[in-house]
Design a protein around this motif. Structure first.
Motif: not given
Length: 163
Positions: A68-95
């Motif tokens: 997902x992207x905003x006008x000035x930045x972007x973010x990568x997401x993963x699904x958690x155990x409850x199938x909700x999108x959460x920002x990727x944690x612990x991933x230095x590349x896709x932060x």
């Protein structure tokens, strides 16, 4: 004993040399600063590589990854155990990342439809994805990142403003 003439530089000679050095340093400084086209193209290359990496990680892990992207930045997401999108944690590349300088995301489209705020571009484990484009802009400089359904990503630089 005769007086030996002193050797040295006159004030005029020293000032001329300093003026020439100043002009050369000024020209080098201007040349070293990235122009808008280079800044946008560099940011487009970085984002294109990260999008390819997200696709590759989704295929390798068997789990979808979203972008997902905003006008000035972007973010990568993963699904958690409850199938909700959460920002990727612990991933230095896709932060979470800001866009460089004053570069802004002018448009993000999937299947030629603009994504609304909060919507995400999905990279599926199958490797088959919806075609997308992302337009980056900085003043009069523009670059478009295009991704096809096979996950290939390319960059197009353009003179005109994004559509």
């Amino acid at each position: 004993m005769g007086v030996v003439g002193q050797r040295g530089f006159t004030l005029i000679e020293i000032l001329v040399v300093l003026a020439i050095i100043g002009i050369m340093v000024g020209l080098a400084g201007v040349r070293m600063m990235p122009d808008d086209d280079r800044t946008v193209h560099g940011e487009a290359q970085r984002l294109a590589l990260l999008l390819e990496q997200a696709r590759d990680q989704a295929v390798a892990s068997g789990e979808p990854i979203a972008f997902s992207a905003e006008q000035r930045g972007y973010r990568f997401w993963s699904l958690d155990a409850e199938n909700r999108w959460v920002p990727r944690a612990g991933d230095e590349l896709l932060r979470d990342r800001p866009l460089a300088g004053d570069v802004r995301l002018a448009a993000l489209r999937v299947n030629q439809a603009s994504l609304a705020a909060g919507e995400r571009l999905l990279f599926l484990p199958s490797g088959s994805n919806a075609p997308f484009s992302a337009d980056l802009a900085l003043n009069a400089a523009h670059a478009r990142i295009r991704g096809d359904s096979l996950g290939r990503v390319r960059i197009e630089t353009r003179e005109a403003a994004p559509e």
